[in-house]
Design a protein around this motif. Structure first.
Motif, PDB file in Angstrom:
ATOM      1  N   ASP A 123      24.400  22.683 -11.874  1.00 27.52           N
ATOM      2  CA  ASP A 123      23.674  24.068 -11.781  1.00 27.52           C
ATOM      3  C   ASP A 123      22.544  24.185 -12.953  1.00 27.52           C
ATOM      4  OD1 ASP A 123      24.888  24.857 -14.176  1.00 27.52           O
ATOM      5  OD2 ASP A 123      26.377  25.929 -13.416  1.00 27.52           O
ATOM      6  N   LYS A 245      27.976  30.292  10.302  1.00 30.12           N
ATOM      7  CA  LYS A 245      27.452  31.453  10.245  1.00 30.12           C
ATOM      8  C   LYS A 245      27.220  32.395  11.689  1.00 30.12           C
ATOM      9  CE  LYS A 245      22.921  33.103   7.812  1.00 30.12           C
ATOM     10  NZ  LYS A 245      23.216  33.121   6.564  1.00 30.12           N
ATOM     11  N   GLU A 304      33.248  36.670   5.114  1.00 29.68           N
ATOM     12  CA  GLU A 304      32.117  36.435   4.713  1.00 29.68           C
ATOM     13  C   GLU A 304      30.850  37.362   5.125  1.00 29.68           C
ATOM     14  OE1 GLU A 304      30.837  32.480   5.274  1.00 29.68           O
ATOM     15  OE2 GLU A 304      29.194  32.500   4.060  1.00 29.68           O
ATOM     16  N   VAL A 330      28.878  37.455  -2.334  1.00 36.02           N
ATOM     17  CA  VAL A 330      28.404  36.390  -3.576  1.00 36.02           C
ATOM     18  C   VAL A 330      27.004  35.768  -3.321  1.00 36.02           C
ATOM     19  CG1 VAL A 330      30.842  36.064  -4.292  1.00 36.02           C
ATOM     20  CG2 VAL A 330      29.723  34.610  -2.428  1.00 36.02           C
ATOM     21  N   SER A 331      26.345  36.446  -2.404  1.00 34.66           N
ATOM     22  CA  SER A 331      24.865  35.986  -2.342  1.00 34.66           C
ATOM     23  C   SER A 331      24.025  36.769  -3.359  1.00 34.66           C
ATOM     24  CB  SER A 331      24.344  35.876  -0.780  1.00 34.66           C
ATOM     25  OG  SER A 331      24.138  37.334  -0.513  1.00 34.66           O
ATOM     26  N   VAL A 335      26.018  38.357  -8.006  1.00 36.87           N
ATOM     27  CA  VAL A 335      25.276  37.463  -8.895  1.00 36.87           C
ATOM     28  C   VAL A 335      24.146  38.341  -9.487  1.00 36.87           C
ATOM     29  CG1 VAL A 335      23.439  35.479  -8.627  1.00 36.87           C
ATOM     30  CG2 VAL A 335      25.470  35.645  -7.022  1.00 36.87           C
ATOM     31  N   HIS A 367      31.312  30.556  -6.374  1.00 42.52           N
ATOM     32  CA  HIS A 367      30.099  29.568  -6.616  1.00 42.52           C
ATOM     33  C   HIS A 367      29.622  29.720  -8.084  1.00 42.52           C
ATOM     34  CE1 HIS A 367      26.862  32.079  -6.019  1.00 42.52           C
ATOM     35  NE2 HIS A 367      27.291  32.677  -4.804  1.00 42.52           N
ATOM     36  N   SER A 368      28.906  28.544  -8.559  1.00 46.21           N
ATOM     37  CA  SER A 368      28.564  28.804  -9.868  1.00 46.21           C
ATOM     38  C   SER A 368      27.416  29.934 -10.623  1.00 46.21           C
ATOM     39  CB  SER A 368      28.041  27.397 -10.447  1.00 46.21           C
ATOM     40  OG  SER A 368      26.828  27.217 -10.091  1.00 46.21           O
ATOM     41  N   ALA A 369      26.830  30.570  -9.553  1.00 49.55           N
ATOM     42  CA  ALA A 369      25.873  31.738 -10.040  1.00 49.55           C
ATOM     43  C   ALA A 369      26.741  33.097 -10.010  1.00 49.55           C
ATOM     44  CB  ALA A 369      24.670  31.500  -9.226  1.00 49.55           C
TER      45      ALA A 369
END
Lengths: 392, 213
Positions: A123, A245, A304, A330-331, A335, A367-369
């Protein structure tokens, strides 16, 4: 009410003292942020000729594979505790071996026990990320050969799974409720080592082979599950992304025909041990909701929002036949979202799904962000607005 | 071969019957049919349009979309040498890749599989594609569209970087940009000034078909 009782009450569709929270903490960037640790740029060290050999030796050392992974996982659970979660998923993912691969920029990849290639990236802070990139068993012959050649390693990994979950419960179970994550699941273990295009072709052209693959992985998964359940884990999270999706990856009837029996066997095995089962699937799962109930699942996780899943609509559809876990975005929200936006999203989730119990507040994924401060705001909002009886 | 080969070809593809489709295609190539190779390829492409509509309407799923694409690909590969008009790549070129830092290729590969069968020539740059590689490929291939895939939220900013680089290199006016992937949305596409967002392979291909007309 203490954390464990809070979670189990919600799992029984009853109202605990307040809506419980579950962490999906997994990424090193989150752990570093919470625990104040420095980033270790493993990918950078693999790229650097001066440090590469030492790192390769460390990553290839079979004797320390379990210990190294467990040490990292301790940081995961400590972070979730520090953030105030009632539960956190607990995943044993050290089922990979470092392999030289001159085709990749770093020259090394991981091969997992089931036949996938995982490549490294990092990342923006330099934390290592692993992504499934390609299959190793594109033909029937390659699959047979892989399964045979890796059977000892697979057995070893299954043994480690039991030790891992026991240790997690022993070391952290008095401060947080570890949710024993048994992943990847049957569907992913079947298609990913073969590749989706090939797997699809084989469904139509060699259905008997595909049935054999599914039987193999169902039996293997049940052994894996037994190990998870031999610890004092009370809730088992099983994982398979059945949807993308816009909807299920396969026609729901095809999923039933190919995998229905597997999922029924999994749910039965978990219930036989008096444990609860939550099923993880990303994507737009609306068309599978009835199947989840029919197969005997107790709850579902991710819901989601970026795949168009609306928590209220799901609750309306399933009633209290399924516990719902997740759905916070989490998008953007976790964040870059503001505190007010997070509070509003928590309030909406509680309104949509938490009446009568049966809802565990959680992000839809990790996730990492994802920002640890925002996770804390999410937990704090649940403490402020999630007390039963819910006000609005 | 008796009967309406054009209809039979469509029917066998829509029945996901690889074997019958290939038998009929071979019959066309051998001159045992009332239609020629170009007409047969046209029938295959029309059948794929029906597949696309079924997928968009939720009647068909990813597996059926992928397998019908495989059947069409196999049929067009056989027909290609015998065709008088180059329908196999007649719609133009699309440059496709997954942005830097992102290794996911499933969505991208499904898009490639479908759009190739629909008659586009595809330049697949693979995964983890640096901005410079996208720019060079656009310059070299002058595609109808540049398609960028992105599954991870953390790598989504890379999409904007590529679009900005196209502007800096004065290439933005010569190519249309379409983006797709789990991390992306219509709103994001507007934010980064992409020309279109595709929620799935069929919609993406349809949009580019309109651009190529």
């Amino acid at each position: 009410m203490e954390f464990k009782e809070r979670i189990l009450t919600a799992m029984n569709h009853e109202e605990p003292d307040r809506v419980p929270t579950m962490g999906l903490i997994l990424d090193q960037s989150t752990v570093n942020q919470v625990l104040g640790l420095d980033t270790v740029d493993i990918v950078g060290m693999l790229r650097n000729p001066e440090t590469k050999d030492v790192v390769v030796q460390m990553m290839s050392d079979e004797s320390s594979r379990f210990t190294n992974y467990y040490q990292v996982h301790c940081g995961v659970q400590e972070s979730a505790i520090k953030l105030g979660f009632d539960a956190n998923w607990s995943l044993y993912a050290a089922y990979m071996q470092l392999v030289q691969d001159p085709q990749t920029p770093i020259g090394y990849v991981f091969h997992d026990a089931f036949g996938r290639v995982w490549e490294f990236t990092s990342d923006e802070k330099g934390n290592m990320l692993l992504n499934y990139t390609r299959p190793l068993c594109e033909t029937e012959e390659q699959w047979e050969e892989w399964v045979e050649s890796k059977s000892a390693f697979i057995d070893k990994v299954i043994g480690e799974v039991g030790v891992f979950h026991k240790k997690v419960v022993e070391d952290f179970g008095d401060r947080i409720m570890p949710i024993g994550y048994a992943a990847p699941g049957v569907f992913e273990n079947c298609w990913q080592p073969i590749g989706f295009v090939n797997f699809t072709k084989l469904i139509f052209e060699k259905p008997d082979f595909i049935k054999r693959v599914i039987k193999f992985h169902t039996d293997l998964y049940l052994r894996y599950l037994e190990q998870v359940m031999d610890s004092d884990v009370e809730i088992v999270l099983t994982g398979d992304d059945l949807a993308q999706k816009t909807g299920p990856m396969l026609r729901p009837q095809m999923i039933e025909d190919l995998f229905g029996e597997s999922y029924r066997r999994v749910a039965e095995a978990i219930h036989k041990k008096n444990k609860k089962m939550i099923f993880h699937s990303c994507g737009n799962i609306y068309q599978l909701l009835d199947k989840f109930i029919e197969w005997g699942f107790d709850g579902i996780l991710t819901l989601e929002p970026t795949a168009g899943v609306d928590l209220g609509k799901v609750r309306e559809h399933v009633g209290h036949n399924l516990v719902l876990v997740g759905n916070l975005d989490v998008s953007y929200l976790l964040v870059r979202g503001t505190r007010q936006e997070i509070e509003d999203a928590v309030k909406k989730a509680l309104r949509d799904a938490a009446r009568g119990g049966g809802y565990i507040l959680s992000t839809s994924h990790s996730h990492s962000a994802v920002d640890a401060n925002r996770l804390r705001w999410m937990v704090e909002a649940s403490h402020q607005y999630g007390n039963y009886p819910l006000i609005s | 071969m008796s009967g309406d080969t054009r209809q039979n070809l469509q029917d066998s593809l829509l029945a996901l019957d690889m074997q019958t489709t290939i038998v009929q295609v071979k019959s066309v190539i051998e001159g045992n049919s009332e239609i020629n190779a170009t007409e047969a390829a046209d029938a295959i492409t029309s059948a794929l349009e029906i597949v696309g509509r079924r997928f968009q309407n939720g009647e068909w799923y990813l597996a059926e979309l992928v397998y019908s694409g495989e059947i069409a690909k196999a049929a067009l590969e056989l027909l290609s040498p015998a065709m008088t008009l180059g329908i196999a790549s007649g719609r133009g070129t699309i440059v496709v890749g997954t942005v830097a830092g992102d290794m996911h290729d499933l969505g991208k590969d499904i898009f490639i599989n479908y759009s190739k069968s629909a008659g586009f020539n595809i330049v697949d740059l693979g995964v983890d594609v640096p901005t410079g590689t996208f720019i060079s490929a656009v310059r070299e291939h002058q595609p109808v569209a540049l398609g960028m895939s992105c599954l991870l939220t953390i790598t989504a900013p890379e999409v904007g970087k590529v679009i900005q680089a196209l502007e800096n290199e004065h290439l933005r006016d010569v190519v249309r940009v379409i983006i797709g992937g789990a991390a992306l949305t219509e709103t994001f596409a507007t934010e980064v000034k992409a020309d279109a967002f595709a929620p799935d392979a069929v919609t993406g291909t349809d949009i580019i078909k309109r651009w190529s007309e």
